[in-house]
Design an enzyme around this catalytic site. Structure first.
Site, PDB file in Angstrom:
ATOM      1  N   HIS A   1      89.316  26.453  75.173  1.00  0.00           N
ATOM      2  CA  HIS A   1      88.608  27.276  76.163  1.00  0.00           C
ATOM      3  C   HIS A   1      87.322  26.563  76.589  1.00  0.00           C
ATOM      4  O   HIS A   1      87.009  26.512  77.772  1.00  0.00           O
ATOM      5  CB  HIS A   1      88.313  28.651  75.555  1.00  0.00           C
ATOM      6  CG  HIS A   1      87.795  29.649  76.520  1.00  0.00           C
ATOM      7  ND1 HIS A   1      88.510  30.059  77.615  1.00  0.00           N
ATOM      8  CD2 HIS A   1      86.607  30.305  76.579  1.00  0.00           C
ATOM      9  CE1 HIS A   1      87.796  30.942  78.305  1.00  0.00           C
ATOM     10  NE2 HIS A   1      86.635  31.094  77.697  1.00  0.00           N
TER      11      HIS A   1
ATOM     12  N   GLU B   1      84.680  28.592  68.691  1.00  0.00           N
ATOM     13  CA  GLU B   1      86.020  28.021  68.927  1.00  0.00           C
ATOM     14  C   GLU B   1      86.284  26.875  67.941  1.00  0.00           C
ATOM     15  O   GLU B   1      87.398  26.749  67.418  1.00  0.00           O
ATOM     16  CB  GLU B   1      86.147  27.545  70.378  1.00  0.00           C
ATOM     17  CG  GLU B   1      87.581  27.130  70.699  1.00  0.00           C
ATOM     18  CD  GLU B   1      87.825  26.923  72.182  1.00  0.00           C
ATOM     19  OE1 GLU B   1      86.844  26.736  72.936  1.00  0.00           O
ATOM     20  OE2 GLU B   1      89.012  26.947  72.590  1.00  0.00           O
TER      21      GLU B   1
ATOM     22  N   LYS C   1      86.919  22.562  81.450  1.00  0.00           N
ATOM     23  CA  LYS C   1      85.777  23.136  82.173  1.00  0.00           C
ATOM     24  C   LYS C   1      84.661  22.118  82.411  1.00  0.00           C
ATOM     25  O   LYS C   1      83.794  22.353  83.254  1.00  0.00           O
ATOM     26  CB  LYS C   1      85.242  24.362  81.429  1.00  0.00           C
ATOM     27  CG  LYS C   1      86.211  25.549  81.488  1.00  0.00           C
ATOM     28  CD  LYS C   1      85.651  26.789  80.802  1.00  0.00           C
ATOM     29  CE  LYS C   1      86.597  27.981  80.919  1.00  0.00           C
ATOM     30  NZ  LYS C   1      87.777  27.897  80.015  1.00  0.00           N
TER      31      LYS C   1
ATOM     32  N   HIS D   1      83.868  27.105  85.106  1.00  0.00           N
ATOM     33  CA  HIS D   1      84.559  28.284  84.577  1.00  0.00           C
ATOM     34  C   HIS D   1      85.025  29.175  85.727  1.00  0.00           C
ATOM     35  O   HIS D   1      84.228  29.865  86.351  1.00  0.00           O
ATOM     36  CB  HIS D   1      83.612  29.048  83.651  1.00  0.00           C
ATOM     37  CG  HIS D   1      84.283  30.045  82.767  1.00  0.00           C
ATOM     38  ND1 HIS D   1      85.569  30.486  82.980  1.00  0.00           N
ATOM     39  CD2 HIS D   1      83.849  30.692  81.647  1.00  0.00           C
ATOM     40  CE1 HIS D   1      85.890  31.356  82.042  1.00  0.00           C
ATOM     41  NE2 HIS D   1      84.870  31.496  81.216  1.00  0.00           N
TER      42      HIS D   1
ATOM     43  N   PHE E   1      85.062  37.771  77.233  1.00  0.00           N
ATOM     44  CA  PHE E   1      84.196  38.900  76.930  1.00  0.00           C
ATOM     45  C   PHE E   1      85.052  40.112  76.563  1.00  0.00           C
ATOM     46  O   PHE E   1      86.186  40.257  77.029  1.00  0.00           O
ATOM     47  CB  PHE E   1      83.325  39.251  78.143  1.00  0.00           C
ATOM     48  CG  PHE E   1      82.251  38.225  78.445  1.00  0.00           C
ATOM     49  CD1 PHE E   1      81.880  37.263  77.529  1.00  0.00           C
ATOM     50  CD2 PHE E   1      81.590  38.251  79.663  1.00  0.00           C
ATOM     51  CE1 PHE E   1      80.886  36.335  77.806  1.00  0.00           C
ATOM     52  CE2 PHE E   1      80.592  37.335  79.956  1.00  0.00           C
ATOM     53  CZ  PHE E   1      80.240  36.375  79.036  1.00  0.00           C
TER      54      PHE E   1
ATOM     55  N   CYS F   1      87.914  36.578  80.900  1.00  0.00           N
ATOM     56  CA  CYS F   1      88.159  35.137  81.042  1.00  0.00           C
ATOM     57  C   CYS F   1      89.576  34.726  80.661  1.00  0.00           C
ATOM     58  O   CYS F   1      90.014  33.633  80.978  1.00  0.00           O
ATOM     59  CB  CYS F   1      87.159  34.361  80.198  1.00  0.00           C
ATOM     60  SG  CYS F   1      85.456  34.809  80.566  1.00  0.00           S
TER      61      CYS F   1
END
Lengths: 405, 92
Positions: free
Chosen positions: A300, A311, A329, A334, A393, A160
């Protein structure tokens, strides 16, 4: 002494907004782009944030579509816009001094038909474009060909964070003197049948099929996963000295970058966000700043339970009381590599236009999340520095710090 | 005489799949002029096999960048007739 790096051009291909102006206006409107996706009909998650096919065909022009997948097409369109926006003319530039870095998280996902032919032993019926259209490195390759950019050519694949890590690597290329200009960003199309099934099966996606527009809700108490999307963001970075010599408009400086790894779990973030903390602290230090100097964080904010909590904890650890936060987002879903690149571009626009876009769908902020999340309306603020945070990830973390020129 | 339905099919592929301007698809144009390189030529042969059931060898002698469309279509049609004949023979 490292050279100062200027952002002189932007290009964005986003759902609901092809081109920087349309995408930025959509983001400021706070209206989500998630909707039912005909390609995903009958699947457990049948909605996504999708880019209109005809609009892509019209922008791309003739002859490239037969051998390129969507992520490559997005990269080419966004790169052309960014270069044009920077006032650069590929027919005039010294192409040997222009690099291309495009992040791509994953690819080769959109070809169930070709895999069927493989299983059936119909090898001669397989498209010979399968390699050229699907390998991650082909986005940077096609952009390089399209623009005549013959400098360093690189693909970053850090899940990502692939777009953001590409921007970080572009800064290293410019710092090292390997080139004068880098056309850099990220591109992805993850909203295909493979992506929808695979991310759903691991429990990462929102399953709010009865109300797709409300599905992507970063930092909201009722969030239940992320929404698959697609798109690209591209920045033109150049040594500021080079930009000033050609009297280019400078949107912002890319003042700092840093990467880190969680070394914790394959897909879950370190619960306290320790990896993200290290990346953010290092990027701020790379910019020669302290946390108190950062006026805004473009988070994010995936809208998954685990990410948004981790986060939040990371931001509290770095900043104490963090500055105003937004998560793009909510509007765009995403887009994996495309997402982190777009968010870098939006961070630059926030600095340039002195406004923080709202986080869509934030109705009831998670009581566990103690952040000043901008929601409802855009918030005007004289910003001097913005941090764009990305995690992925595999424990990938990237932080970028942009400052006003 | 080249197989007319096959010629029409190939012309349609050039226009629709490769997005070549219709006015450029002329019998005397070469594949190179239309930016049909060896990868694109392989794509043509793969589509014929996948969608039309016409199985051709991976490469056809005499078919290259400087071949005109008229000559190229004739070479493809002759090879198709030959392999279709073999298929028909095998079926008997």
């Amino acid at each position: 002494m490292k050279p100062s790096i200027a952002v002189t051009g932007l290009g964005i291909v986003a759902p609901g907004g092809i081109g920087v102006k349309a995408a930025w206006e959509r983001l400021l409107s706070g209206v989500p782009t998630a909707a039912r996706d005909p390609e995903l009909e009958g699947m457990p998650v049948d909605f996504s944030c999708r880019i209109d096919d005809d609009a892509i065909a019209a922008r791309l022009g003739r002859g490239l579509r037969w051998r390129t997948d969507r992520f490559i097409q997005f990269a080419v369109i966004a790169a052309r816009e960014a270069v044009d926006d920077a006032g650069l003319y590929p027919e005039e530039w010294d192409g040997d001094r222009v690099g291309v870095v495009i992040g791509v998280g994953g690819s080769a996902m959109a070809h169930p038909g070709e895999y069927t032919k493989l299983m059936e032993g119909r090898f001669g019926a397989m498209t010979p474009s399968l390699v050229a259209r699907s390998q991650p490195g082909m986005a940077a390759g096609e952009v390089s060909i399209d623009l005549g950019a013959r400098g360093p050519l690189l693909t970053t694949s850090t899940n990502c964070t692939s777009g953001a890590s590409g921007i970080a690597m572009a800064k290293l290329l410019l710092d090292s003197g390997a080139c004068d200009i880098v056309v850099v960003g990220g591109a992805e199309s993850a909203r295909n049948t493979w992506g929808s099934a695979a991310f759903w099966r691991m429990g990462a996606l929102s399953t709010r099929c009865d109300d797709p527009a409300a599905a992507s809700r970063p930092f909201d108490a009722d969030r239940d996963g992320f929404v698959l999307s697609e798109g690209a963001g591209v920045l033109v970075l150049e040594r500021e000295e080079h930009a000033r010599a050609r009297r280019a408009r400078v949107y912002a400086r890319l003042a700092g970058q840093a990467l880190s790894g969680d070394a914790h779990h394959c897909v879950a973030p370190e619960p306290g966000g320790a990896g993200a903390v290290r990346a953010m602290r290092a990027a701020i230090a790379d910019a020669g700043l302290t946390p108190a100097d950062i006026d805004h964080v473009n988070a994010h904010g995936t809208s998954t339970t685990l990410n948004d909590i981790a986060e939040h904890l990371a931001l509290r650890a770095v900043f104490g009381t963090p500055p105003p936060v937004t998560a793009n987002k909510g509007v765009f879903g995403h887009a994996i590599a495309g997402g982190s690149a777009m968010e870098a571009a939006f961070s630059v626009l926030s600095l340039h236009q002195r406004v923080v876009p709202p986080t869509a769908n934030l109705r009831r902020q998670d009581p566990e999340i103690d952040l000043d999340v901008v929601a409802g309306e855009p918030r005007c603020a004289a910003l001097r520095s913005v941090l764009s945070n990305s995690v992925g990830f595999g424990g990938h973390n990237t932080a970028l710090v942009f400052t006003a020129p | 005489m080249t197989d007319q339905p096959l010629v029409a099919r190939l012309e349609a592929l050039l226009r629709d799949h490769f997005e070549i301007a219709p006015e450029a698809v002329r019998p005397d144009a070469t594949f190179r002029e239309l930016e049909i390189d060896s990868l694109a030529m392989a794509e043509i042969l793969a589509i014929l096999e996948d969608e039309d059931g016409i199985v051709l060898p991976p490469t056809l002698p005499g078919l290259g960048g400087d071949t005109t469309l008229a000559d190229g279509f004739r070479i493809i049609a002759e090879a198709a007739a030959e392999t279709q004949g073999e298929t028909a023979g095998a079926a008997r």
